[in-house]
Write a protein that holds these residues in place. Structure first.
Motif, mmCIF file in Angstrom:
data_model
loop_
_atom_site.group_PDB
_atom_site.id
_atom_site.type_symbol
_atom_site.label_atom_id
_atom_site.label_comp_id
_atom_site.label_asym_id
_atom_site.label_seq_id
_atom_site.Cartn_x
_atom_site.Cartn_y
_atom_site.Cartn_z
ATOM 1 N N ASP A 34 19.278 -43.071 9.512
ATOM 2 C CA ASP A 34 17.733 -43.880 9.826
ATOM 3 C C ASP A 34 16.929 -42.670 9.276
ATOM 4 O O ASP A 34 16.468 -41.949 9.934
ATOM 5 C CB ASP A 34 17.534 -44.116 11.193
ATOM 6 C CG ASP A 34 16.027 -44.733 11.564
ATOM 7 O OD1 ASP A 34 15.235 -44.735 10.532
ATOM 8 O OD2 ASP A 34 15.909 -45.214 12.441
ATOM 9 N N THR A 35 16.665 -42.742 7.990
ATOM 10 C CA THR A 35 15.851 -41.807 7.385
ATOM 11 C C THR A 35 14.306 -42.076 7.521
ATOM 12 O O THR A 35 13.803 -40.885 7.613
ATOM 13 C CB THR A 35 15.730 -42.090 5.766
ATOM 14 O OG1 THR A 35 15.435 -43.307 5.522
ATOM 15 C CG2 THR A 35 17.221 -41.814 5.333
ATOM 16 N N HIS A 36 14.001 -42.876 7.972
ATOM 17 C CA HIS A 36 12.514 -43.262 8.492
ATOM 18 C C HIS A 36 12.457 -42.338 9.822
ATOM 19 O O HIS A 36 11.498 -41.533 9.996
ATOM 20 C CB HIS A 36 12.255 -44.676 8.834
ATOM 21 C CG HIS A 36 12.200 -45.438 7.417
ATOM 22 N ND1 HIS A 36 11.155 -45.121 6.557
ATOM 23 C CD2 HIS A 36 13.097 -46.323 7.071
ATOM 24 C CE1 HIS A 36 11.416 -46.210 5.666
ATOM 25 N NE2 HIS A 36 12.642 -46.931 5.713
ATOM 26 N N GLU A 127 17.479 -46.270 2.357
ATOM 27 C CA GLU A 127 17.875 -47.326 2.987
ATOM 28 C C GLU A 127 18.761 -48.459 2.444
ATOM 29 O O GLU A 127 18.570 -48.418 1.067
ATOM 30 C CB GLU A 127 16.478 -47.919 3.624
ATOM 31 C CG GLU A 127 15.842 -48.606 2.525
ATOM 32 C CD GLU A 127 14.377 -48.982 2.967
ATOM 33 O OE1 GLU A 127 14.009 -48.565 3.954
ATOM 34 O OE2 GLU A 127 13.535 -49.592 2.375
ATOM 35 N N THR A 128 19.458 -49.083 3.147
ATOM 36 C CA THR A 128 20.265 -50.078 2.775
ATOM 37 C C THR A 128 19.335 -51.505 1.928
ATOM 38 O O THR A 128 18.480 -51.626 2.174
ATOM 39 C CB THR A 128 20.894 -50.973 4.036
ATOM 40 O OG1 THR A 128 21.557 -50.005 4.712
ATOM 41 C CG2 THR A 128 21.919 -52.006 3.175
ATOM 42 N N HIS A 140 12.564 -48.325 -1.901
ATOM 43 C CA HIS A 140 13.935 -47.884 -0.886
ATOM 44 C C HIS A 140 14.365 -46.613 -1.406
ATOM 45 O O HIS A 140 15.287 -46.051 -1.054
ATOM 46 C CB HIS A 140 14.809 -48.868 -1.512
ATOM 47 C CG HIS A 140 14.459 -50.296 -1.426
ATOM 48 N ND1 HIS A 140 14.310 -50.979 0.130
ATOM 49 C CD2 HIS A 140 14.075 -51.340 -2.043
ATOM 50 C CE1 HIS A 140 13.950 -52.136 0.062
ATOM 51 N NE2 HIS A 140 13.735 -52.498 -1.451
ATOM 52 N N LEU A 142 14.238 -42.740 -1.456
ATOM 53 C CA LEU A 142 13.799 -41.569 -0.607
ATOM 54 C C LEU A 142 13.377 -40.419 -1.401
ATOM 55 O O LEU A 142 12.248 -39.792 -0.843
ATOM 56 C CB LEU A 142 14.920 -40.939 0.234
ATOM 57 C CG LEU A 142 14.967 -39.735 1.199
ATOM 58 C CD1 LEU A 142 13.925 -40.041 2.276
ATOM 59 C CD2 LEU A 142 16.278 -39.237 1.461
ATOM 60 N N GLN A 229 23.665 -47.965 -0.319
ATOM 61 C CA GLN A 229 23.611 -47.608 0.893
ATOM 62 C C GLN A 229 22.502 -46.215 0.954
ATOM 63 O O GLN A 229 22.421 -45.520 0.010
ATOM 64 C CB GLN A 229 24.886 -47.194 1.528
ATOM 65 C CG GLN A 229 25.941 -48.342 1.620
ATOM 66 C CD GLN A 229 25.649 -49.254 2.551
ATOM 67 O OE1 GLN A 229 24.914 -48.873 3.395
ATOM 68 N NE2 GLN A 229 26.217 -50.379 2.463
ATOM 69 N N PRO A 230 22.179 -45.990 2.167
ATOM 70 C CA PRO A 230 21.242 -44.634 2.513
ATOM 71 C C PRO A 230 22.217 -43.522 1.768
ATOM 72 O O PRO A 230 23.206 -43.102 2.400
ATOM 73 C CB PRO A 230 21.081 -44.447 3.726
ATOM 74 C CG PRO A 230 21.043 -45.837 4.420
ATOM 75 C CD PRO A 230 22.092 -46.599 3.498
#
Length: 276
Positions: A34-36, A127-128, A140, A142, A229-230
């Motif tokens: 969960d990068t957020h 994120e996915t 999307h 990062l 995928q992340p």
């Protein structure tokens, strides 16, 4: 924010780079789940940058999607070397995460051949993503890193398949810092300068505005078939000026030092060594 990968207690971690210190944001696996939440996290143990062992700032499960012949300045030399026309669609091939190394890591020469340099802008997925829309695909991402797609060029050109030539041991230097600040359309307009220096001599000098397929177009193209995928990495291609395209060809050998730099993103420098 700038993110950095580092090793701790046998695990890869992600940290926030704050001046000369790194604030631990947890293991790479936890962060990319969960990068957020990871980016918003408060606290975390703080270390001096000089006291941590740097590592790629992606999880060990990441996949590296590389884009072949994606600069107009590289298309001509690629046609001459491999007989491949400028691709109408992104030409994707894969690298393994195990090839990734960071700044300062010696890169061993494969037996019976030199290595060739390729400076690239790498986008790290946050994120996915499935069936991304080209207009919003950059949401999307990062962040970005500098990447050197070191290539066992003889193996790469020996057959139509790139896999072996693009996966020599430790041949994927990536800057340990991800620049997560939103670059947005700057990648295409006005663009980012990308350079390669070998033993201090400028060998490649390009700009991302010369990309044939933009980052957002590549993301949309990939995710129309598979889910990103992340932590997945997209290496967006290299400009003209590779060693194999020179007359006569020039390849990296024992004792050479290669530095690749992406403007406003970062750099990664590695010595080339004889394998023992």
């Amino acid at each position: 924010m700038k993110l950095v990968g580092f090793a701790r207690n046998g695990f890869r971690h992600i940290g926030a780079l704050e001046g000369e210190t790194v604030r631990d944001l947890g293991t790479a696996r936890q962060f990319f789940a969960d990068t957020h939440a990871g980016l918003a996290a408060d606290g975390g143990e703080i270390f001096a940058v000089d006291d941590v062992e740097l590592a790629p700032a992606v999880p060990e499960t990441s996949r590296i999607f590389c884009v072949g012949i994606n600069y107009r300045s590289h298309a001509g030399e690629s046609k001459e070397l491999a007989g491949i026309e400028e691709p109408k669609l992104p030409m994707i091939f894969g690298r393994w995460q195990q090839t990734l190394v960071v700044d300062g890591t010696p890169v061993p020469l494969p037996p019976n051949e030199g290595l060739d340099w390729e400076v690239e802008l790498a986008a790290v997925i946050g994120e996915t993503i499935w069936q991304a829309d080209e207009q919003t695909a950059l949401k999307h991402v990062l962040g970005y890193a500098a990447f050197n797609d070191l290539s066992a060029r003889k193996k790469q050109l020996a057959t139509p398949q790139f896999t072996v030539g693009k996966n020599a041991d430790f041949s994927g230097p990536i800057s340990p810092v991800i620049t997560s600040d939103e670059l947005g359309d700057v990648v295409s307009n006005p663009g980012l300068r990308v350079t390669t220096h070998v033993n201090g001599q400028l060998m490649q000098d390009g700009n991302t505005r010369d990309l044939i397929h933009s980052v957002e177009r590549i993301i949309a193209y990939i995710t129309d078939t598979l889910t990103l995928q992340p932590g997945d990495v997209i290496a967006t291609g290299t400009p003209g000026g590779i060693g194999a395209g020179r007359k006569p060809p020039v390849l990296l050998g024992d004792g050479d030092v290669v530095l690749v730099t992406v403007e406003n993103v970062g750099s990664v420098q590695n010595p080339i060594v004889k394998r023992t």
